[in-house]
Design a protein around this motif. Structure first.
Motif, PDB file in Angstrom:
ATOM      1  N   PHE A   1       0.826  -1.208   0.000  1.00 43.00           N
ATOM      2  CA  PHE A   1       0.000   0.000   0.000  1.00 43.00           C
ATOM      3  C   PHE A   1       0.868   1.270   0.000  1.00 43.00           C
ATOM      4  O   PHE A   1       0.519   2.259  -0.626  1.00 43.00           O
ATOM      5  CB  PHE A   1      -1.007  -0.019   1.148  1.00 43.00           C
ATOM      6  CG  PHE A   1      -2.242  -0.837   0.811  1.00 43.00           C
ATOM      7  CD1 PHE A   1      -3.266  -0.279   0.050  1.00 43.00           C
ATOM      8  CD2 PHE A   1      -2.362  -2.155   1.187  1.00 43.00           C
ATOM      9  CE1 PHE A   1      -4.384  -1.025  -0.314  1.00 43.00           C
ATOM     10  CE2 PHE A   1      -3.475  -2.914   0.840  1.00 43.00           C
ATOM     11  CZ  PHE A   1      -4.495  -2.353   0.089  1.00 43.00           C
ATOM     12  N   VAL A   2       1.989   1.209   0.668  1.00 43.01           N
ATOM     13  CA  VAL A   2       2.908   2.356   0.638  1.00 43.01           C
ATOM     14  C   VAL A   2       3.453   2.546  -0.780  1.00 43.01           C
ATOM     15  O   VAL A   2       3.513   3.658  -1.303  1.00 43.01           O
ATOM     16  CB  VAL A   2       4.064   2.160   1.653  1.00 43.01           C
ATOM     17  CG1 VAL A   2       5.169   3.179   1.416  1.00 43.01           C
ATOM     18  CG2 VAL A   2       3.533   2.264   3.073  1.00 43.01           C
ATOM     19  N   GLU A   3       3.808   1.434  -1.421  1.00 43.83           N
ATOM     20  CA  GLU A   3       4.326   1.499  -2.793  1.00 43.83           C
ATOM     21  C   GLU A   3       3.294   2.151  -3.722  1.00 43.83           C
ATOM     22  O   GLU A   3       3.620   3.026  -4.525  1.00 43.83           O
ATOM     23  CB  GLU A   3       4.644   0.077  -3.293  1.00 43.83           C
ATOM     24  CG  GLU A   3       5.081   0.009  -4.762  1.00 43.83           C
ATOM     25  CD  GLU A   3       5.050  -1.427  -5.310  1.00 43.83           C
ATOM     26  OE1 GLU A   3       4.922  -2.384  -4.516  1.00 43.83           O
ATOM     27  OE2 GLU A   3       5.136  -1.572  -6.545  1.00 43.83           O
ATOM     28  N   ILE A   4       2.037   1.735  -3.571  1.00 44.21           N
ATOM     29  CA  ILE A   4       0.994   2.273  -4.446  1.00 44.21           C
ATOM     30  C   ILE A   4       0.732   3.738  -4.126  1.00 44.21           C
ATOM     31  O   ILE A   4       0.599   4.574  -5.025  1.00 44.21           O
ATOM     32  CB  ILE A   4      -0.280   1.423  -4.313  1.00 44.21           C
ATOM     33  CG1 ILE A   4      -0.021   0.033  -4.902  1.00 44.21           C
ATOM     34  CG2 ILE A   4      -1.442   2.103  -5.024  1.00 44.21           C
ATOM     35  CD1 ILE A   4      -1.033  -0.994  -4.491  1.00 44.21           C
ATOM     36  N   ALA A   5       0.687   4.060  -2.833  1.00 40.56           N
ATOM     37  CA  ALA A   5       0.451   5.452  -2.451  1.00 40.56           C
ATOM     38  C   ALA A   5       1.554   6.348  -3.011  1.00 40.56           C
ATOM     39  O   ALA A   5       1.287   7.428  -3.540  1.00 40.56           O
ATOM     40  CB  ALA A   5       0.376   5.567  -0.930  1.00 40.56           C
TER      41      ALA A   5
ATOM     42  N   LEU B   1      -9.216   6.282 -11.892  1.00 44.78           N
ATOM     43  CA  LEU B   1      -9.960   7.541 -11.930  1.00 44.78           C
ATOM     44  C   LEU B   1      -9.159   8.702 -11.344  1.00 44.78           C
ATOM     45  O   LEU B   1      -9.602   9.844 -11.393  1.00 44.78           O
ATOM     46  CB  LEU B   1     -11.301   7.378 -11.211  1.00 44.78           C
ATOM     47  CG  LEU B   1     -12.131   6.246 -11.824  1.00 44.78           C
ATOM     48  CD1 LEU B   1     -13.408   6.030 -11.045  1.00 44.78           C
ATOM     49  CD2 LEU B   1     -12.445   6.547 -13.288  1.00 44.78           C
ATOM     50  N   GLN B   2      -7.994   8.393 -10.802  1.00 46.52           N
ATOM     51  CA  GLN B   2      -7.054   9.425 -10.391  1.00 46.52           C
ATOM     52  C   GLN B   2      -7.638  10.471  -9.465  1.00 46.52           C
ATOM     53  O   GLN B   2      -7.235  11.627  -9.488  1.00 46.52           O
ATOM     54  CB  GLN B   2      -6.428  10.093 -11.623  1.00 46.52           C
ATOM     55  CG  GLN B   2      -5.690   9.086 -12.465  1.00 46.52           C
ATOM     56  CD  GLN B   2      -5.170   9.688 -13.742  1.00 46.52           C
ATOM     57  OE1 GLN B   2      -5.084  10.885 -13.866  1.00 46.52           O
ATOM     58  NE2 GLN B   2      -4.815   8.855 -14.684  1.00 46.52           N
ATOM     59  N   GLN B   3      -8.593  10.047  -8.680  1.00 46.40           N
ATOM     60  CA  GLN B   3      -9.060  10.826  -7.537  1.00 46.40           C
ATOM     61  C   GLN B   3      -9.707  12.166  -7.852  1.00 46.40           C
ATOM     62  O   GLN B   3     -10.316  12.760  -6.995  1.00 46.40           O
ATOM     63  CB  GLN B   3      -7.898  11.093  -6.556  1.00 46.40           C
ATOM     64  CG  GLN B   3      -7.341   9.826  -5.979  1.00 46.40           C
ATOM     65  CD  GLN B   3      -6.011  10.069  -5.334  1.00 46.40           C
ATOM     66  OE1 GLN B   3      -5.062  10.472  -5.980  1.00 46.40           O
ATOM     67  NE2 GLN B   3      -5.916   9.820  -4.054  1.00 46.40           N
ATOM     68  N   ARG B   4      -9.544  12.635  -9.066  1.00 48.98           N
ATOM     69  CA  ARG B   4     -10.021  13.988  -9.316  1.00 48.98           C
ATOM     70  C   ARG B   4     -11.446  13.992  -9.875  1.00 48.98           C
ATOM     71  O   ARG B   4     -11.812  13.130 -10.655  1.00 48.98           O
ATOM     72  CB  ARG B   4      -9.112  14.705 -10.313  1.00 48.98           C
ATOM     73  CG  ARG B   4      -8.044  15.516  -9.599  1.00 48.98           C
ATOM     74  CD  ARG B   4      -7.014  15.958 -10.580  1.00 48.98           C
ATOM     75  NE  ARG B   4      -6.131  14.864 -10.910  1.00 48.98           N
ATOM     76  CZ  ARG B   4      -5.366  14.847 -11.983  1.00 48.98           C
ATOM     77  NH1 ARG B   4      -5.405  15.818 -12.827  1.00 48.98           N
ATOM     78  NH2 ARG B   4      -4.574  13.835 -12.210  1.00 48.98           N
TER      79      ARG B   4
ATOM     80  N   ASP C   1       3.237  10.536  -7.472  1.00 49.41           N
ATOM     81  CA  ASP C   1       4.022  10.903  -8.650  1.00 49.41           C
ATOM     82  C   ASP C   1       3.138  10.977  -9.894  1.00 49.41           C
ATOM     83  O   ASP C   1       1.984  10.608  -9.861  1.00 49.41           O
ATOM     84  CB  ASP C   1       5.108   9.841  -8.897  1.00 49.41           C
ATOM     85  CG  ASP C   1       6.204   9.914  -7.854  1.00 49.41           C
ATOM     86  OD1 ASP C   1       6.322  10.991  -7.236  1.00 49.41           O
ATOM     87  OD2 ASP C   1       6.899   8.906  -7.656  1.00 49.41           O
ATOM     88  N   ASP C   2       3.744  11.417 -10.962  1.00 53.65           N
ATOM     89  CA  ASP C   2       3.076  11.431 -12.253  1.00 53.65           C
ATOM     90  C   ASP C   2       3.159  10.006 -12.791  1.00 53.65           C
ATOM     91  O   ASP C   2       4.116   9.629 -13.432  1.00 53.65           O
ATOM     92  CB  ASP C   2       3.818  12.402 -13.170  1.00 53.65           C
ATOM     93  CG  ASP C   2       3.116  12.543 -14.486  1.00 53.65           C
ATOM     94  OD1 ASP C   2       1.918  12.230 -14.550  1.00 53.65           O
ATOM     95  OD2 ASP C   2       3.779  12.961 -15.444  1.00 53.65           O
ATOM     96  N   PHE C   3       2.147   9.213 -12.467  1.00 57.51           N
ATOM     97  CA  PHE C   3       2.282   7.781 -12.723  1.00 57.51           C
ATOM     98  C   PHE C   3       1.625   7.377 -14.035  1.00 57.51           C
ATOM     99  O   PHE C   3       0.798   8.097 -14.586  1.00 57.51           O
ATOM    100  CB  PHE C   3       1.697   6.982 -11.563  1.00 57.51           C
ATOM    101  CG  PHE C   3       0.203   7.112 -11.438  1.00 57.51           C
ATOM    102  CD1 PHE C   3      -0.361   8.189 -10.780  1.00 57.51           C
ATOM    103  CD2 PHE C   3      -0.628   6.159 -11.987  1.00 57.51           C
ATOM    104  CE1 PHE C   3      -1.731   8.311 -10.684  1.00 57.51           C
ATOM    105  CE2 PHE C   3      -2.003   6.282 -11.886  1.00 57.51           C
ATOM    106  CZ  PHE C   3      -2.554   7.357 -11.241  1.00 57.51           C
ATOM    107  N   ASP C   4       2.015   6.193 -14.482  1.00 60.85           N
ATOM    108  CA  ASP C   4       1.424   5.622 -15.684  1.00 60.85           C
ATOM    109  C   ASP C   4       0.388   4.603 -15.250  1.00 60.85           C
ATOM    110  O   ASP C   4       0.702   3.651 -14.539  1.00 60.85           O
ATOM    111  CB  ASP C   4       2.509   4.937 -16.518  1.00 60.85           C
ATOM    112  CG  ASP C   4       1.953   4.396 -17.809  1.00 60.85           C
ATOM    113  OD1 ASP C   4       1.784   5.183 -18.736  1.00 60.85           O
ATOM    114  OD2 ASP C   4       1.648   3.197 -17.872  1.00 60.85           O
TER     115      ASP C   4
END
Lengths: 252, 262
Positions: free
Chosen positions: A11-15, A164-167, A20-23
């Motif tokens: 979960f830390v890795e995903i957070a 959905l990138q939270q936004r 970051d600007d992730f793919d």
């Protein structure tokens, strides 16, 4: 390592990735691989509904084409489609059961051919809307326990947020655009596998492996690099080509 | 929306732009497609209007691609929708020449949606808006449906780009269509399978052409040979079938490499 500790790390890795600007494809692929690791299953995939309400595979723990094709078979039938339509998880489905073969005649035999005996489908939910499903396959008939299913749902929720990138989650058109964009990236990556396989005279699976290794070691976003390959602005000769050879073996 | 889908069937005589404008409740619709370019695999070309309703949407489309700025060129470059349903709200320096010209033309708002399958860029759907506010959720959903239908139709075996495949040495079977029950366009059969997109990538290298052209060729071959698209794609990926020959040559259909150089 205790599973709880590994889970916290995941979960830390995903957070970290989300900050970051992730793919999105790369992160979902990692998430699928973590599902395999944490849940002790053989394969995991993430499917999203397209504009017609049919499911398309977006990421998998293993990019082997045979596995991708198995996920794709569920676009209109199978446990994932039922999970997507009902919004409820379908777990511990025994694929050797005659009911499974009768219910899903195009899906079940192919899953059995690859050697899977159990499957699970967990919904990707955004409030009251279902946008896709997390699909798990096992080669053994060990049942997933309640707490493991809860963990699978937590991982599915992370996948949904990632996509959905939270936004602006309220605006359904934003959701639609992000879903379409993820599906489009998936198609782009498949096209690039073909382009590279033809240039290098290798299998598409080997081509993808080399491509992804290059992207990761150079900290490039998979989708960006794919787009540059397609529009000709990136010279693929700089990627070490895999050795030409026969098709790799079946999916793990 | 059903009328729009019907109008996309070959030989229907319908006007997809007019039907689309009615179904979506917008003042105008334009569909533009990328022309075949013999040299520019990498170059970003301007799409050319194919269906426009009414006349205003054609003039608008020509305007933004002549100027090379505006929501359409931006959508094409970025590969994502650009929605500006009220041009009065757009920062003046975003498209300095375009904004004034569009408003002078009588266009109050515009929403542009790229028509593409991954890296296969096909064209652009432009909706003219009346400037009264953003598209509703239903309009956006319908637009999604229309976009999917346009992609399928434009790639179709007898769709508007069909001339490309038959004039380019694609295997046009005289009786190959037997066994198909009609248009073969909708739903886009096989396009959900990874192997189809992988094969498209391979064919684009074999023919040194764009992904969109490669996909048209693949579909044309599947259609004329009466086989499912996915099966043909599997043959390409397994290297049982190659597409060869320059795009402008005649008679260079795919062939099986068996007995060849190996």
């Amino acid at each position: 390592m205790a599973r709880e500790q590994r889970l916290a790390e995941v979960f830390v890795e995903i957070a970290d990735s989300l900050i970051d600007d992730f793919d999105v494809l790369d992160l979902l692929q990692r998430l699928s691989a973590r599902c395999v690791e944490l849940l002790g299953v053989s394969a995991a995939g993430i499917l999203l509904a397209d504009a017609d309400g049919e499911l398309q595979v977006i990421a998998a723990s293993d990019e082997h084409t045979r596995l991708l094709e198995l996920f794709a078979r569920q676009h209109d039938q199978g446990p994932c489609m039922e999970c997507f339509r009902s919004g409820a998880a379908r777990t511990n489905i025994d694929l050797r059961n005659s009911g499974a073969a009768a219910d899903w005649p195009r899906f079940t035999p192919r899953a059995r051919e690859i050697g899977y005996v159990t499957t699970h489908a967990i919904p990707l939910r955004l409030r009251d809307r279902v946008v896709g499903a997390l699909n798990l396959f096992q080669r053994t008939d060990r049942r997933l326990a309640e707490d493991e299913i809860a963990l699978a749902q937590a991982l599915a929720d992370v996948a949904t947020i990632t996509i959905l990138q939270q936004r602006s989650l309220e605006q359904s058109h934003v959701v639609n655009t992000q879903l379409n964009s993820a599906l489009s990236s998936r198609i782009l990556v498949e096209q690039v596998k073909g382009v590279l396989a033809e240039r290098w005279n290798t299998s598409v699976d080997d081509a993808f492996h080399a491509f992804r290794s290059y992207a990761r070691s150079h900290h490039l976003r998979l989708t960006d690099l794919a787009r540059h390959v397609v529009d000709g602005s990136f010279d693929t000769a700089v990627i070490p080509a895999p050795e030409a050879g026969p098709e790799a073996g079946p999916a793990a | 929306m059903a009328e729009v889908l019907r109008s996309l069937r070959p030989g229907s005589g319908g006007d997809p732009a007019a039907a689309g404008a009615r179904a979506l409740g917008v003042p105008g619709v334009a569909v533009s497609v990328f022309p075949r370019s013999p040299d520019g695999v990498g170059a970003v070309r301007a799409p050319e209007p194919l269906w426009c309703f009414p006349e205003l949407s054609l003039r608008f489309e020509e305007l933004q691609f002549t100027l090379g700025e505006g929501p359409g060129p931006d959508a094409v470059r970025a590969g994502i929708p650009v929605l500006e349903p009220d041009l009065r709200l757009v920062a003046p320096d975003r498209w300095p020449v375009f904004l004034a010209a569009a408003q002078q033309l009588g266009v109050h708002g515009v929403c542009c949606f790229p028509l593409a399958l991954g890296g296969a860029r096909i064209g652009l759907l432009t909706l003219l808006c009346d400037g009264s506010g953003p598209l509703s959720d239903i309009q956006l959903q319908d637009t999604n449906t229309l976009t999917a239908a346009l992609i399928a139709s434009l790639l179709g075996d007898r769709g508007p780009l069909d001339g490309l495949s038959s004039m380019n040495g694609g295997p046009v079977g005289s009786d190959g269509a037997a066994g198909h029950d009609g248009d073969g366009l909708w739903p886009p059969e096989g396009l959900r399978r990874a192997v189809v997109h992988q094969a498209t990538g391979m064919i684009s290298v074999q023919l040194d052409t764009t992904l969109a052209q490669a996909l048209v060729r693949l579909r044309a071959y599947a259609y004329s040979s009466g086989r499912p698209l996915g099966d043909v794609a599997e043959d390409v990926v397994a290297r049982r079938l190659r597409f060869e020959g320059a795009m402008d040559d005649d008679g260079n259909g795919p062939h099986s490499p068996d007995g060849g150089e190996g």
